[in-house]
Design a protein around this motif. Structure first.
Motif, short mmCIF file in Angstrom:
data_model
loop_
_atom_site.label_atom_id
_atom_site.label_comp_id
_atom_site.label_asym_id
_atom_site.label_seq_id
_atom_site.Cartn_x
_atom_site.Cartn_y
_atom_site.Cartn_z
N VAL A 15 84.82 31.95 106.57
CA VAL A 15 84.86 33.23 105.88
C VAL A 15 84.95 32.94 104.39
CG1 VAL A 15 86.16 35.35 105.52
CG2 VAL A 15 85.90 34.42 107.83
N LYS A 16 83.95 33.39 103.62
CA LYS A 16 83.95 33.08 102.19
C LYS A 16 84.46 34.27 101.37
CE LYS A 16 82.15 28.83 101.48
NZ LYS A 16 81.56 28.26 102.60
N ARG A 17 84.52 35.44 102.00
CA ARG A 17 85.11 36.60 101.32
C ARG A 17 85.74 37.47 102.39
NH1 ARG A 17 84.78 41.93 99.59
NH2 ARG A 17 84.81 42.25 97.32
N GLU A 18 86.97 37.85 102.17
CA GLU A 18 87.62 38.70 103.17
C GLU A 18 87.36 40.16 102.86
OE1 GLU A 18 91.35 37.83 104.65
OE2 GLU A 18 91.02 35.65 104.67
N GLY A 19 87.23 40.95 103.90
CA GLY A 19 86.98 42.38 103.73
C GLY A 19 87.19 43.08 105.05
N SER A 20 87.16 44.39 105.05
CA SER A 20 87.51 45.11 106.28
C SER A 20 86.43 46.08 106.74
CB SER A 20 88.82 45.89 106.05
OG SER A 20 88.67 46.67 104.87
N ASP A 21 85.40 46.32 105.92
CA ASP A 21 84.45 47.39 106.26
C ASP A 21 83.22 46.93 107.01
OD1 ASP A 21 86.07 49.26 105.03
OD2 ASP A 21 85.16 48.90 103.05
N LEU A 22 82.75 45.76 106.71
CA LEU A 22 81.47 45.32 107.28
C LEU A 22 81.38 43.80 107.16
CD1 LEU A 22 78.07 46.98 106.68
CD2 LEU A 22 78.28 44.57 106.06
N THR A 23 80.79 43.16 108.20
CA THR A 23 80.64 41.71 108.19
C THR A 23 79.22 41.34 107.79
OG1 THR A 23 82.28 41.42 109.93
CG2 THR A 23 80.71 39.61 109.60
N ILE A 24 79.10 40.52 106.76
CA ILE A 24 77.79 39.94 106.44
C ILE A 24 77.81 38.48 106.89
CG2 ILE A 24 76.17 39.30 104.61
CD1 ILE A 24 77.22 41.62 102.94
N ALA A 25 76.91 38.15 107.82
CA ALA A 25 76.78 36.75 108.27
C ALA A 25 75.57 36.16 107.58
CB ALA A 25 76.62 36.70 109.78
N THR A 26 75.79 35.12 106.81
CA THR A 26 74.68 34.55 106.04
C THR A 26 74.92 33.08 105.81
OG1 THR A 26 73.34 34.90 104.05
CG2 THR A 26 75.73 35.16 103.80
N PHE A 27 74.04 32.45 105.02
CA PHE A 27 74.16 31.02 104.76
C PHE A 27 73.22 30.66 103.61
CE2 PHE A 27 70.08 30.15 106.73
CZ PHE A 27 69.96 31.19 107.63
N SER A 28 73.39 29.44 103.13
CA SER A 28 72.55 28.89 102.05
C SER A 28 72.58 29.81 100.82
CB SER A 28 71.12 28.65 102.56
OG SER A 28 70.39 27.87 101.64
N TYR A 29 71.50 29.89 100.09
CA TYR A 29 71.53 30.63 98.82
C TYR A 29 71.83 32.10 99.02
CZ TYR A 29 70.11 32.52 94.33
OH TYR A 29 70.09 33.19 93.13
N CYS A 30 71.50 32.66 100.16
CA CYS A 30 71.79 34.08 100.41
C CYS A 30 73.29 34.35 100.36
CB CYS A 30 71.21 34.53 101.74
SG CYS A 30 69.43 34.88 101.61
N LEU A 31 74.10 33.30 100.60
CA LEU A 31 75.55 33.50 100.48
C LEU A 31 75.89 33.96 99.07
CD1 LEU A 31 78.51 33.16 101.60
CD2 LEU A 31 78.45 30.93 100.47
N LEU A 32 75.30 33.32 98.08
CA LEU A 32 75.60 33.68 96.69
C LEU A 32 75.14 35.10 96.39
CD1 LEU A 32 76.22 30.69 96.60
CD2 LEU A 32 75.00 30.53 94.43
N GLN A 33 73.97 35.45 96.90
CA GLN A 33 73.45 36.81 96.71
C GLN A 33 74.37 37.82 97.41
OE1 GLN A 33 70.74 37.96 94.98
NE2 GLN A 33 70.35 35.92 94.15
N ALA A 34 74.84 37.45 98.60
CA ALA A 34 75.71 38.36 99.35
C ALA A 34 77.05 38.54 98.64
CB ALA A 34 75.92 37.83 100.77
N LEU A 35 77.56 37.45 98.06
CA LEU A 35 78.84 37.54 97.33
C LEU A 35 78.70 38.47 96.12
CD1 LEU A 35 80.02 33.81 97.52
CD2 LEU A 35 81.22 35.77 98.52
N GLU A 36 77.59 38.32 95.41
CA GLU A 36 77.35 39.20 94.25
C GLU A 36 77.20 40.65 94.70
OE1 GLU A 36 74.24 38.20 91.53
OE2 GLU A 36 74.79 36.06 91.52
N GLY A 37 76.43 40.82 95.79
CA GLY A 37 76.23 42.16 96.33
C GLY A 37 77.56 42.78 96.75
N ALA A 38 78.40 41.97 97.37
CA ALA A 38 79.70 42.47 97.84
C ALA A 38 80.57 42.90 96.67
CB ALA A 38 80.38 41.38 98.68
#
Lengths: 383, 328
Positions: B199-222
């Motif tokens: 788990v790279k970011r904790e949260g309670s509303d929705l789970t994003i499962a990702t990997f590689s460069y999309c992780l960085l995009q998902a973190l920014e999006g989050a």
């Protein structure tokens, strides 16, 4: 364009000026890349067609083949006959529906495997194509377990998971037959690389057919092996048919063995039906490899007496051609050699009987071997 | 804590494992004297010499096949594919040979081999040098697939991968190469187990499962979703694609009730399709809204910056999809 196979010209005929595109090896210039040994090989190589010409059984093309001790020839005969009888048993079993899938027998190819196996050492590596039963047995696989593997039984070397096309026995140096034409050549180069990286004197040999010669990966491998001087032997069993198509229909070159010289590789064309010639050629190639002089390409002219695979309709060649080739097939040649050495017919007959009997036992063993446990299907995906 | 680039982390892992085990060697195009197109194998030739760092001709089928041959007898080759797109050039050796070898030989042989290289879009390399190939690898049993997103994970996972007795595809990303992050001190026994998501970011509303460069995009999006909309995403970094650590993902979904899978390869037959299918097969009771996936648009990757950004499934698309899901 006149193709040689259509004219059925006699072997050793150098009169092929009427056939455009067919070079005469003796007249070929290989300046620049060849050492004396190759130049000598080339000089002594008679022109011989790779089509359906008859191959004289006594033609040690391009190399001197010193006679092997009679005792060793007898062992070679036993080995070659074991292969022949196993292949015949397998074909019979396939006809009875006891074997599924594609099964390619090596009837007529035996001398290539036996001659090479006797020339190499324990610890050397081999890879080969799906026509690889003869290599398995020549390198020491037990016929009973080999047949069990083809039949998909639990006692097969790969527990029935590899079958006919994937003979493997690392304890004997056989690192795998392959179902994809030509794919096994880089594997042998990698085994040779491992030997070189570790400073060992192991040699790798890879067997393939004339059809495989035109796979791109072969040429990629020729180049790297020659450049890195890998301890490797490329052995082309040229049976003159790439599956169901005669090689002259698809090949733009006449003599396959000349081509690898473009990569600076030593090469020779030999009688692949003569165990002594094969033995001599592979011995020379192995010595070169162990001395750090790099790979050698051997083109063993041979002939497949049975179909490409069990069930092959064989519409692509006349029966007369097969009959003609039987005069030069490895077992006939071996028996002639033995007789010439003064070996009694009774001694040959005794071997025939022994091998026949042990093959019956091998088939019985395989047929008695249980099917693998279904759970076996899920093992060995990962280690 | 010391910080390194992603490239440096991989370089360190290679160096340490080559020092540790003399069976490890590198083989590929321009890996030696040049130090790799992206300088990942830089200076390794100087330390280990030409027998351990092998520059090959441009013959992917042959050198991948040779790596397999060497691995059969216990060498531990690390193959660099200059672009993971070249997987397709060597496809027979990778999928027909390497992936199947242990199985076809009934376990008589095992293949300790790594295929590594960078993949992905974002640098305008176009259709044949920007693809993501993880679902291709994952489709075939017999090859593990690892795709770390941070220098810390890249180093620890690569070291584990090199020590693994199976073939592994180690997928780097060209957009990650110059990113910096925490790194453990060099020469440490820093090993991250294969097959463990994090788990790279904790949260309670929705789970994003990702990997590689999309992780960085998902973190920014989050971060945007949190700031602008008050939506708290939990982000699970798969790190390993095969074997897939669904346990960690389901634990997160148990908390959030929502699953969005994000990756850069095509949505069609992608890892997202696999994850969503498995969610409905294995944990349908956890889903409070339909599970979704985001992947590359079904087009070849164009070169133009405007077009490439249009088709890559990055931050904006992640945000838009999350907002849709939150409305459901």
């Amino acid at each position: 364009m006149t193709q040689r196979g259509e004219t059925q010209s006699k072997a050793k005929s150098t009169d092929d000026s009427a056939a455009p595109g067919f070079s005469q090896p003796g007249a070929n210039d290989v300046s620049g890349v060849q050492d004396d040994w190759v130049a000598q090989t080339l000089k002594t190589s008679p022109a011989i067609s790779i089509t359906t010409d008859i191959l004289p059984s006594d033609s040690a093309m391009g190399i001197e083949a010193p006679p092997l001790p009679t005792e060793q020839l007898l062992e070679m005969y036993r080995g070659a006959l074991t292969i022949r009888l196993m292949e015949e048993s397998l074909l019979a079993a396939a006809e009875e529906g006891k074997i599924g899938g594609a099964m390619h027998t090596a009837i007529g190819h035996e001398a290539n495997a036996i001659g090479a196996a006797f020339a190499l050492r324990p610890g050397d590596y081999i890879t080969c194509t799906y026509r690889g039963h003869h290599h398995g047995l020549a390198w020491g696989m037990d016929p009973g377990r080999a047949i069990a593997e083809v039949m998909g039984r639990a006692d097969g070397f790969a527990k029935g998971k590899g079958g006919s096309m994937h003979f493997v026995s690392p304890e004997h140096g056989l690192m795998g037959a392959n179902g994809i034409v030509g794919a096994q050549a880089p594997h042998a180069a990698g085994l040779a690389l491992a030997s070189w990286l570790r400073g060992e004197d192991r040699v790798a040999i890879t067997f393939f057919g004339d059809g495989a010669f035109y796979q791109g990966v072969m040429h990629e491998t020729f180049n790297i092996a020659a450049k890195w001087k890998l301890p490797l032997i490329f052995y082309c069993e040229n049976n003159r048919y790439s599956e169901m198509t005669p090689i002259w229909r698809t090949s733009s070159i006449d003599d396959i063995y000349l081509f690898p010289r473009s990569y600076g590789m030593a090469s020779m064309q030999i009688d692949g039906n003569d165990v002594e010639v094969v033995h001599a050629a592979v011995s020379q190639a192995a010595a070169r490899a162990r001395a750090g002089e790099g790979p050698t390409f051997i083109e063993g002219i041979t002939y497949r007496l049975a179909g490409h695979m069990a069930g092959d309709l064989e519409t692509y060649r006349p029966q007369a051609e097969i009959e003609m080739q039987k005069a030069y097939e490895p077992l006939t040649v071996l028996r002639q050699k033995l007789r010439a050495r003064g070996v009694e017919e009774t001694q040959i007959a005794a071997i025939n009987e022994e091998v026949d009997e042990s093959m019956d036992e091998a088939v019985a063993f395989a047929e008695g071997s249980p099917w693998p446990d279904p759970a076996e299907a899920y093992r060995d995906v990962y280690t | 804590m010391r910080r390194t680039t992603y490239i440096q982390a991989i370089n360190e892992a290679l160096r340490e494992e080559m020092r540790r085990d003399e069976n490890v060697f590198l083989i590929g195009e321009d890996v030696g004297h040049y130090g790799g197109l992206f300088r990942v194998t830089r200076n390794l030739l100087d330390e280990f010499g030409e027998k351990r760092v092998l520059d090959t001709p441009i013959s992917e089928q042959a050198f991948v096949g040779m790596a397999l041959g060497a691995a059969m007898v216990g060498m531990r080759p690390i193959v660099e594919l200059m672009y993971m797109d070249f997987t397709l050039v060597a496809a027979d050796q990778i999928f027909n040979q390497i992936a199947k070898y242990a199985y076809m030989t009934g376990g008589l042989l095992n293949i300790p081999l790594v295929i590594r290289g960078q993949q992905g879009g974002g640098k305008r390399y176009g259709s044949q040098h920007s693809q993501s190939v993880e679902s291709l690898y994952a489709h075939f049993p017999g090859i593990k697939v690892v795709a770390p997103a941070t220098p810390y994970d890249a180093k620890g996972l690569l070291k584990s991968v090199i020590r693994d007795d199976n073939p592994v595809a180690f997928l780097e990303h060209k957009m990650l190469y110059f990113t910096r992050g925490d790194a453990p001190p060099p020469d440490e026994e820093h090993l991250i187990p294969i097959g463990k998501a994090e788990v790279k970011r904790e949260g309670s509303d929705l789970t994003i499962a990702t990997f590689s460069y999309c992780l960085l995009q998902a973190l920014e999006g989050a971060a945007t979703l949190h700031e602008k909309y008050g939506i708290d995403c939990e982000i699970v970094d798969l790190r390993t694609i095969e074997p897939l650590d669904t346990e960690t993902i389901w634990e997160s979904v148990a908390k959030t009730g929502r699953l969005l899978a994000v990756h850069e390869s095509y949505a069609m037959c992608g890892i997202g399709a696999e994850l969503v299918a498995r969610a409905y097969e294995e944990v349908p009771h956890l889903l409070r809204a339909p599970a979704r996936r985001v992947g590359m648009a079904p087009v070849s990757i164009p070169v133009s910056r405007a077009l490439e950004e249009e088709v890559l499934p990055w931050k904006e698309e992640i945000i838009a999809t999350v907002l849709e899901m939150e409305r459901e």
